[in-house]
Design a protein around this motif. Sequence first.
Motif, PDB file in Angstrom:
ATOM      1  N   HIS A 120     -28.417  88.295 -13.063  1.00  0.00           N
ATOM      2  CA  HIS A 120     -28.503  86.893 -13.463  1.00  0.00           C
ATOM      3  C   HIS A 120     -29.636  86.295 -12.637  1.00  0.00           C
ATOM      4  O   HIS A 120     -30.261  86.996 -11.836  1.00  0.00           O
ATOM      5  N   ASP A 164     -29.279  83.395 -10.725  1.00  0.00           N
ATOM      6  CA  ASP A 164     -28.638  82.336  -9.952  1.00  0.00           C
ATOM      7  C   ASP A 164     -28.616  82.623  -8.460  1.00  0.00           C
ATOM      8  O   ASP A 164     -27.832  82.022  -7.727  1.00  0.00           O
ATOM      9  N   HIS A 165     -29.434  83.569  -7.997  1.00  0.00           N
ATOM     10  CA  HIS A 165     -29.459  83.865  -6.566  1.00  0.00           C
ATOM     11  C   HIS A 165     -29.877  82.629  -5.771  1.00  0.00           C
ATOM     12  O   HIS A 165     -29.381  82.379  -4.670  1.00  0.00           O
ATOM     13  N   ALA A 216     -25.882  90.644  -6.094  1.00  0.00           N
ATOM     14  CA  ALA A 216     -24.790  90.128  -6.905  1.00  0.00           C
ATOM     15  C   ALA A 216     -24.028  91.301  -7.506  1.00  0.00           C
ATOM     16  O   ALA A 216     -24.617  92.326  -7.865  1.00  0.00           O
ATOM     17  N   THR A 224     -19.999  91.395  -9.595  1.00  0.00           N
ATOM     18  CA  THR A 224     -19.436  90.623 -10.697  1.00  0.00           C
ATOM     19  C   THR A 224     -18.862  89.338 -10.110  1.00  0.00           C
ATOM     20  O   THR A 224     -18.550  89.260  -8.925  1.00  0.00           O
ATOM     21  N   GLU A 225     -18.708  88.334 -10.966  1.00  0.00           N
ATOM     22  CA  GLU A 225     -18.211  87.052 -10.486  1.00  0.00           C
ATOM     23  C   GLU A 225     -16.827  87.207  -9.858  1.00  0.00           C
ATOM     24  O   GLU A 225     -16.549  86.654  -8.785  1.00  0.00           O
ATOM     25  N   GLU A 226     -15.946  87.972 -10.513  1.00  0.00           N
ATOM     26  CA  GLU A 226     -14.590  88.151  -9.989  1.00  0.00           C
ATOM     27  C   GLU A 226     -14.608  88.897  -8.669  1.00  0.00           C
ATOM     28  O   GLU A 226     -13.924  88.511  -7.711  1.00  0.00           O
ATOM     29  N   ASP A 230     -17.092  89.243  -6.453  1.00  0.00           N
ATOM     30  CA  ASP A 230     -17.703  88.451  -5.383  1.00  0.00           C
ATOM     31  C   ASP A 230     -16.787  87.293  -4.964  1.00  0.00           C
ATOM     32  O   ASP A 230     -16.743  86.921  -3.781  1.00  0.00           O
ATOM     33  N   GLN A 231     -16.062  86.735  -5.914  1.00  0.00           N
ATOM     34  CA  GLN A 231     -15.132  85.660  -5.579  1.00  0.00           C
ATOM     35  C   GLN A 231     -14.019  86.173  -4.678  1.00  0.00           C
ATOM     36  O   GLN A 231     -13.667  85.531  -3.677  1.00  0.00           O
ATOM     37  N   ASP A 282     -18.765  96.656 -14.628  1.00  0.00           N
ATOM     38  CA  ASP A 282     -19.393  95.897 -15.699  1.00  0.00           C
ATOM     39  C   ASP A 282     -20.627  96.644 -16.179  1.00  0.00           C
ATOM     40  O   ASP A 282     -21.182  97.483 -15.448  1.00  0.00           O
ATOM     41  N   LYS A 316     -24.151  95.597 -16.951  1.00  0.00           N
ATOM     42  CA  LYS A 316     -24.974  94.423 -16.713  1.00  0.00           C
ATOM     43  C   LYS A 316     -26.272  94.475 -17.512  1.00  0.00           C
ATOM     44  O   LYS A 316     -26.839  95.555 -17.727  1.00  0.00           O
TER      45      LYS A 316
END
Length: 253
Positions: free
Chosen positions: A92, A94-95, A142, A144-146, A148-149, A211, A213
């Motif tokens: 992505h 968004d870094h 980065a 995955t969102e999950e 990294d969260q 994922d 990507k």
Amino acid sequence: MPARLALVCVTLLTASQWTAPATAAETVVLTTTEWPPYSGATIAGQGAMSVILKEAFSRVGITLEVQVLPWRRAIEQARKGTDAIGYFPGYHCDHLPGFAASEPLGIGPLGFAENLENPITWSSVGELGEQGLRIGTVRGYANTEEFDQKVGQGWIRAVPAQTDTANLAALARGRVDAAVVDSRVLRYLLQTDPDLMPYRDTIRFDERPLDIKTLHACFLAGADGDATRRQLDAGLAEISADALLDDYLKAME
């Protein structure tokens, strides 16, 4: 560099269907990092993503110059917007705020490297934390969102390394239970890195990916960056990025 890989890259960049215009209208500078086989200073064509980008830009009369820097510095250099107008490759863009993503340059299967002597078993990201597994990561990358969260929440025990090589070496030495990595990066490093080659028969890519990507070039928002991103997207529409990526990767075999 394997002779076959060098030959394929020369062929890709010089054959008539891949040739850039004799005189380019302008030059664009993008930054990248050492992330073979996708990018790198000394690998053929500066990596598969560089080959794809150079070909796509050539279709719209632009010459691409690639600067290879440490990852965080590559992003920061692009953010300044003085020398470079963007960076690649990113899952992505968004870094840092203020970047927009190009059309996909290809895909990158992201998952876990595991040690065959102590393989992991999981069916959800949450289970990694429930089992107390030590998961190797690379600083600044980065995932995955999950994932990294849950790392940020402390649910997953992440053990950061500076590079993919260091991350995989930690796995080989039992310092982590699994290591997040792109499957193609893993394959390349096990084939070419002297420190990791001894572990080719003991480290594998887990069959369950985190994922699949898409990989993008990231352009600084604003008139120049937006215009250049649209030019790249137009060039990408005229080529088969997947075919270029496949040819590059096959040449490594």
